[in-house]
Motif scaffolding. Structure first.
Motif, mmCIF file in Angstrom:
data_model
loop_
_atom_site.group_PDB
_atom_site.id
_atom_site.type_symbol
_atom_site.label_atom_id
_atom_site.label_comp_id
_atom_site.label_asym_id
_atom_site.label_seq_id
_atom_site.Cartn_x
_atom_site.Cartn_y
_atom_site.Cartn_z
ATOM 1 N N GLU A 12 0.832 -1.205 0.000
ATOM 2 C CA GLU A 12 0.000 0.000 0.000
ATOM 3 C C GLU A 12 0.866 1.255 0.000
ATOM 4 O O GLU A 12 0.609 2.200 -0.754
ATOM 5 C CB GLU A 12 -0.930 0.014 1.201
ATOM 6 C CG GLU A 12 -1.825 1.236 1.223
ATOM 7 C CD GLU A 12 -2.758 1.259 2.408
ATOM 8 O OE1 GLU A 12 -3.529 2.215 2.497
ATOM 9 O OE2 GLU A 12 -2.719 0.334 3.252
ATOM 10 N N GLU A 16 1.109 4.135 -2.946
ATOM 11 C CA GLU A 16 0.906 5.559 -2.646
ATOM 12 C C GLU A 16 2.121 6.392 -3.060
ATOM 13 O O GLU A 16 1.973 7.489 -3.591
ATOM 14 C CB GLU A 16 0.590 5.764 -1.165
ATOM 15 C CG GLU A 16 -0.738 5.203 -0.729
ATOM 16 C CD GLU A 16 -1.935 5.944 -1.298
ATOM 17 O OE1 GLU A 16 -1.834 7.159 -1.543
ATOM 18 O OE2 GLU A 16 -2.975 5.307 -1.489
ATOM 19 N N GLU A 55 -0.242 8.123 5.322
ATOM 20 C CA GLU A 55 -0.522 9.547 5.097
ATOM 21 C C GLU A 55 0.580 10.432 5.663
ATOM 22 O O GLU A 55 0.954 11.426 5.029
ATOM 23 C CB GLU A 55 -1.877 9.940 5.704
ATOM 24 C CG GLU A 55 -3.053 9.392 4.957
ATOM 25 C CD GLU A 55 -3.446 7.976 5.399
ATOM 26 O OE1 GLU A 55 -2.803 7.402 6.318
ATOM 27 O OE2 GLU A 55 -4.372 7.426 4.798
#
Length: 101
Positions: A12, A16, A55
């Motif tokens: 993941e 990203e 994030e």
């Protein structure tokens, strides 16, 4: 919020990073591996009181100078963390990395 911890596959994060920075897949793999090592060390949790998330990484790397490539962005962020808290230089990406290992 996607937290990096030992039970999470780093694919993941790699996705990203590729989407955000459109960079060499080998470098993405190296940066993701270093991010995972940082997360597993618990140093970020100790210093900031929260788990390291995908994030967090993408947002902080986006703050680096625009002309920086992904490895430079990673090292730029880690340099700031090392300056403010110490102990982060060990997670930096060396310029002479072996992309085949």
């Amino acid at each position: 919020m996607r937290v990096l911890h030992p039970g999470v596959d780093r694919t993941e994060l790699e996705r990203e990073l590729r989407d955000a920075f459109d960079t060499d897949p080998d470098i993405v793999t190296v940066v993701a591996r270093q991010a995972r090592d940082l997360s597993e060390s618990d140093q970020f949790v100790t210093d900031f009181g929260a788990e390291l998330t995908v994030e967090d990484i993408v947002d902080n790397l986006a703050d680096a100078p625009e002309d920086y490539q992904l490895a430079e962005r990673w090292n730029w962020w880690l340099g700031a963390l090392d300056l403010s808290h110490g102990g982060y230089a060990r997670f930096s990406v060396r310029q002479d990395i072996d992309k085949t290992s």
